[in-house]
Write an enzyme that holds these catalytic residues in place. Sequence first.
Site, PDB file in Angstrom:
ATOM      1  N   ASN A   7       0.851  -1.191   0.000  1.00 35.14           N
ATOM      2  CA  ASN A   7       0.000   0.000   0.000  1.00 35.14           C
ATOM      3  C   ASN A   7       0.888   1.242   0.000  1.00 35.14           C
ATOM      4  OD1 ASN A   7      -1.873   1.986   0.464  1.00 35.14           O
ATOM      5  ND2 ASN A   7      -2.444   1.294   2.524  1.00 35.14           N
ATOM      6  N   TRP A   8       1.003   1.850  -1.165  1.00 35.26           N
ATOM      7  CA  TRP A   8       1.893   3.021  -1.296  1.00 35.26           C
ATOM      8  C   TRP A   8       1.243   4.298  -0.780  1.00 35.26           C
ATOM      9  CZ3 TRP A   8       4.221   2.040  -6.898  1.00 35.26           C
ATOM     10  CH2 TRP A   8       5.042   0.900  -6.824  1.00 35.26           C
ATOM     11  N   LYS A   9      -0.018   4.202  -0.359  1.00 38.25           N
ATOM     12  CA  LYS A   9      -0.735   5.351   0.215  1.00 38.25           C
ATOM     13  C   LYS A   9      -0.545   6.582  -0.674  1.00 38.25           C
ATOM     14  CE  LYS A   9      -0.403   3.258   4.721  1.00 38.25           C
ATOM     15  NZ  LYS A   9      -0.516   3.405   6.165  1.00 38.25           N
ATOM     16  N   HIS A  92      -9.843   0.519   4.972  1.00 37.36           N
ATOM     17  CA  HIS A  92      -8.555   0.837   5.586  1.00 37.36           C
ATOM     18  C   HIS A  92      -8.786   1.885   6.684  1.00 37.36           C
ATOM     19  CE1 HIS A  92      -4.551   2.422   6.211  1.00 37.36           C
ATOM     20  NE2 HIS A  92      -4.100   1.287   5.697  1.00 37.36           N
ATOM     21  N   GLU A 163      -5.483  -5.082  10.828  1.00 40.20           N
ATOM     22  CA  GLU A 163      -4.536  -3.966  10.933  1.00 40.20           C
ATOM     23  C   GLU A 163      -4.877  -3.164  12.178  1.00 40.20           C
ATOM     24  OE1 GLU A 163      -2.303  -2.272   7.300  1.00 40.20           O
ATOM     25  OE2 GLU A 163      -4.269  -1.364   7.431  1.00 40.20           O
ATOM     26  N   GLY A 172       6.644   5.509   8.173  1.00 41.66           N
ATOM     27  CA  GLY A 172       7.636   4.498   8.523  1.00 41.66           C
ATOM     28  C   GLY A 172       7.945   4.407  10.001  1.00 41.66           C
ATOM     29  N   SER A 208       3.177  -1.571  10.411  1.00 38.38           N
ATOM     30  CA  SER A 208       4.621  -1.495  10.685  1.00 38.38           C
ATOM     31  C   SER A 208       5.380  -2.774  10.332  1.00 38.38           C
ATOM     32  CB  SER A 208       4.876  -1.116  12.148  1.00 38.38           C
ATOM     33  OG  SER A 208       4.440   0.195  12.412  1.00 38.38           O
ATOM     34  N   GLY A 229       2.848  -0.959   4.284  1.00 39.78           N
ATOM     35  CA  GLY A 229       2.705   0.431   3.868  1.00 39.78           C
ATOM     36  C   GLY A 229       4.053   1.037   3.530  1.00 39.78           C
TER      37      GLY A 229
HETATM   38  P1  PGA Z   1       2.578   0.730   7.525  1.00 43.99           P
HETATM   39  O1  PGA Z   1       1.125   0.818   6.871  1.00 43.99           O
HETATM   40  O2  PGA Z   1       3.218  -0.534   7.024  1.00 43.99           O
HETATM   41  O3  PGA Z   1       3.295   1.972   7.049  1.00 43.99           O
HETATM   42  O4  PGA Z   1       2.391   0.703   9.002  1.00 43.99           O
HETATM   43  C1  PGA Z   1       0.339  -0.327   6.737  1.00 43.99           C
HETATM   44  C2  PGA Z   1      -0.992   0.056   6.134  1.00 43.99           C
HETATM   45  O5  PGA Z   1      -1.644   0.968   6.635  1.00 43.99           O
HETATM   46  O6  PGA Z   1      -1.421  -0.532   5.132  1.00 43.99           O
END
Ligand code: PGA
Length: 247
Positions: A7-9, A92, A163, A172, A208, A229
């Site tokens: 998930n590159w957000k 999400h 999640e 990060g 994370s 993410g």
């Molecule tokens: P993250 O995000 O790995 O940066 O904690 C995970 C996500 O929200 O999909």
Amino acid sequence: MNYLFANWKMYLNLAASVELANKLAHVTVPDKVTVGIFPNTLAFSDVKAELKDTRFGLGAQNVSYTPLGAYTGATSALMFKEAGARYALVGHSERRYLFGETNEDVRKKLEACLDVGIIPILCIGETAADIADEKIEYRLKKQLMKALENLSLTPEQLIICYEPVWAISQAGVGTACEPSVAEERLVFIANEIKNYLAVAVPLIYGGSVGADNIAAYMAQPSIDGVLVGHASTRPEEWEHFITALTV
Ligand code: PGA
């Protein structure tokens, strides 16, 4: 099958998304691993083109449930399907808590994905406040019930991601959930799902996850994969991801 969803957000703009996709196109994905990339909507088609000869599937970070029409700013599940999406994130926590999406919205999005043949990755998880209020099970039960009640599907049509909201990183930096705790919650979720679905579906963990801890999650018996993410935007981590999903 082991699942790795990236998930590159909104971390990468178009140029950076294409650059990363170009690097990933050289990564060999073994048969037992399913990989999905969730780029920014603006970068979706270009990233797809970069990855066209690979085993990387593409997904939407968010979909609108109305197919077409007067919905300014929205992009529907149908449009993503036509653009080649195989998956979509639904529910999400950033959509729920930053953009005010309700369990009812999540259900509609889930149905919209199923209607057009996109595999939804239903995200559920408790917040830090839920933990303080001793409402972890309440939250998971409620999110599952609202999403899955009276839904009939095959095991290939849905993936569920646990999640914990408190474990999701900010650029990060985050507090990962202990793999044994993630396992406990996924066991709870697997049991809870039986109230609604006649089939078992893949269960994954997100929050994370990075090169340093991915193997510990994958070692848990109930974890079929991970949603990554921030770490998924760092090309140097991918080799570790693929190794952890292959062993
Ligand atoms: P993250 O995000 O790995 O940066 O904690 C995970 C996500 O929200 O999909």
